[in-house]
Design a protein around this motif. Structure first.
Motif, PDB file in Angstrom:
ATOM      1  N   ALA A   8       0.708  -1.309   0.073  1.00 44.32           N
ATOM      2  CA  ALA A   8      -0.047   0.063  -0.061  1.00 44.32           C
ATOM      3  C   ALA A   8       0.717   1.322   0.137  1.00 44.32           C
ATOM      4  O   ALA A   8       0.912   1.952   0.905  1.00 44.32           O
ATOM      5  CB  ALA A   8      -0.798  -0.179   1.218  1.00 44.32           C
ATOM      6  N   PRO A   9       1.629   1.492  -1.085  1.00 43.18           N
ATOM      7  CA  PRO A   9       2.452   2.611  -1.371  1.00 43.18           C
ATOM      8  C   PRO A   9       1.748   3.968  -1.266  1.00 43.18           C
ATOM      9  O   PRO A   9       0.724   4.032  -1.777  1.00 43.18           O
ATOM     10  CB  PRO A   9       3.405   2.527  -2.398  1.00 43.18           C
ATOM     11  N   GLU A  42      -2.125   4.577  -2.004  1.00 44.30           N
ATOM     12  CA  GLU A  42      -2.952   5.511  -0.471  1.00 44.30           C
ATOM     13  C   GLU A  42      -2.570   6.764  -0.967  1.00 44.30           C
ATOM     14  O   GLU A  42      -1.551   7.679  -0.543  1.00 44.30           O
ATOM     15  CB  GLU A  42      -2.089   5.068   0.742  1.00 44.30           C
ATOM     16  N   TYR A 213      -4.897   8.448   7.505  1.00 44.32           N
ATOM     17  CA  TYR A 213      -4.531   7.040   7.378  1.00 44.32           C
ATOM     18  C   TYR A 213      -4.918   6.046   8.003  1.00 44.32           C
ATOM     19  O   TYR A 213      -5.284   4.904   7.472  1.00 44.32           O
ATOM     20  CB  TYR A 213      -2.787   7.173   7.703  1.00 44.32           C
ATOM     21  N   ARG A 231       3.789  -5.146   6.747  1.00 44.59           N
ATOM     22  CA  ARG A 231       4.223  -3.804   6.797  1.00 44.59           C
ATOM     23  C   ARG A 231       5.222  -3.813   7.765  1.00 44.59           C
ATOM     24  O   ARG A 231       5.562  -4.747   8.453  1.00 44.59           O
ATOM     25  CB  ARG A 231       3.146  -2.933   6.881  1.00 44.59           C
TER      26      ARG A 231
HETATM   27  N1  GLU Z   1       0.828   3.742   2.974  1.00 45.12           N
HETATM   28  C1  GLU Z   1       1.518   3.555   4.048  1.00 45.12           C
HETATM   29  C2  GLU Z   1       2.967   3.759   4.143  1.00 45.12           C
HETATM   30  O1  GLU Z   1       3.249   3.953   2.965  1.00 45.12           O
HETATM   31  C3  GLU Z   1       1.240   2.019   4.209  1.00 45.12           C
HETATM   32  C4  GLU Z   1       1.295   1.613   5.570  1.00 45.12           C
HETATM   33  C5  GLU Z   1       0.424   0.004   5.751  1.00 45.12           C
HETATM   34  O2  GLU Z   1       0.913  -0.765   4.994  1.00 45.12           O
HETATM   35  O3  GLU Z   1      -0.520  -0.107   6.339  1.00 45.12           O
HETATM   36  O4  GLU Z   1       3.581   3.587   5.041  1.00 45.12           O
END
Ligand code: GLU
Ligand code: ZN
Length: 298
Positions: A8-9, A42, A213, A231
């Protein structure tokens, strides 16, 4: 339960070695379990997200040899779900408006009677200034304000889902298949004191985003049917809030696999601004995907 995980980047900069590790590990775990690897962009931070970075994410992941199942999920398409969850939480009296700016929070948190300010994944743990001003009779009354940040009252929330009116009663638990920062694994239980000391009343609706978030990640993991979240360990404390939100919103709790962080030579963990570690840089320099795997210890 089939294994479904995701990467989830945030499209606010180039993917670096830390992202590569996270994505490759998630993909490897999905593969060995015969499960699915999904991708989520994201991009709720509209001011900082760029389509150029999103395009680069697809390009870098493809180059690394990753294939994701199903269409890509984009958070910017999901605002109605976030709004409706916020309305629910508001009507149940779980949110309160916070008018503090960063300076107010730093000053209140470092007041002599508070001891040293506690740090959480979102920065200084909110000392609860606006919660203390908030009248109990205001809870959930009227239309949810949208012009001011809204925080989750974790003490009130915990009391709704268990007998956690006392700090040491269990509020929730999750299964950790990786390891937390202090080596936590297996079933991880947490109580209200751990929530208040490690993360506090987080903002669930930011004024600039209309979400946050924490809220989006919980709703989206459920919507994508994620069974295993893979993560970095930096999000271990935040997981407690995510589990709390899952309970409040009647959503399943996935298993969590928090992985070690990739650090630079000085031991600092990599950030978006570490362009020197960008995957695209390594590509230009002639590295192969196998070299990247080796660099991150896979
Ligand atoms: N978008 C979040 C990040 O880049 C992802 C976090 C997650 O995996 O929950 O850190
Ligand atoms: Zn406040």
């Amino acid at each position: 339960m089939t294994f479904r995980t995701r990467f989830a980047p945030t499209p606010t900069g180039p993917l670096h070695l830390g992202h590569a590790y996270s994505a490759l590990l998630a993909n490897d775990l999905a593969k060995s379990a015969g499960g699915a690897f999904l991708l989520r962009i994201e991009d709720i931070d509209r001011a900082r997200s760029r389509s150029q970075w999103e395009a680069q994410i697809y390009d870098d992941l493809g180059w690394l040899g990753l294939n994701w199942h199903e269409p890509v999920f984009r958070q910017s398409d999901r605002l109605p779900s976030y709004t409706s969850a916020l309305d629910t939480l508001w009507s149940r009296g779980l949110l309160y408006p916070c008018t503090c700016n960063r300076r107010d929070i730093a000053a209140a948190a470092s007041a002599p009677q508070e001891g040293a300010p506690l740090l959480g994944p979102d920065g200084i743990i909110y000392p609860g200034t606006c919660r203390k001003k908030w009248q109990d009779t205001n809870r959930g009354i009227g239309k949810r304000p949208t012009d001011v940040p809204l925080r989750l009252d974790i003490t009130f929330a915990a009391a709704q889902i268990s007998d956690a009116r006392q700090g040491n009663a269990k509020v929730g638990s999750f299964v950790e298949t990786g390891a937390g920062p202090s080596g936590e694994s297996g079933e991880v239980n947490f109580n209200l004191t751990e929530l208040t000391d490690t993360i506090g009343d987080v903002v669930l609706s930011r004024r600039d985003m209309g979400t946050s978030y924490h809220l989006s990640v919980v709703l989206d993991d459920a919507a994508q049917g994620i069974t295993h979240v893979v993560r970095g360990q930096d999000l271990f404390e935040a997981t407690r809030i995510h589990v709390l939100l899952q309970k409040l919103l009647d959503l399943p709790t996935p298993q969590y696999h928090h992985h070690r962080l990739i650090r630079d030579d000085a031991g600092k963990r990599l950030a978006k601004r570490d362009d020197a570690r960008a995957i695209s840089k390594y590509r230009i320099e002639g590295c192969s995907p196998a070299d990247i795997r080796a660099k991150v210890g896979l």
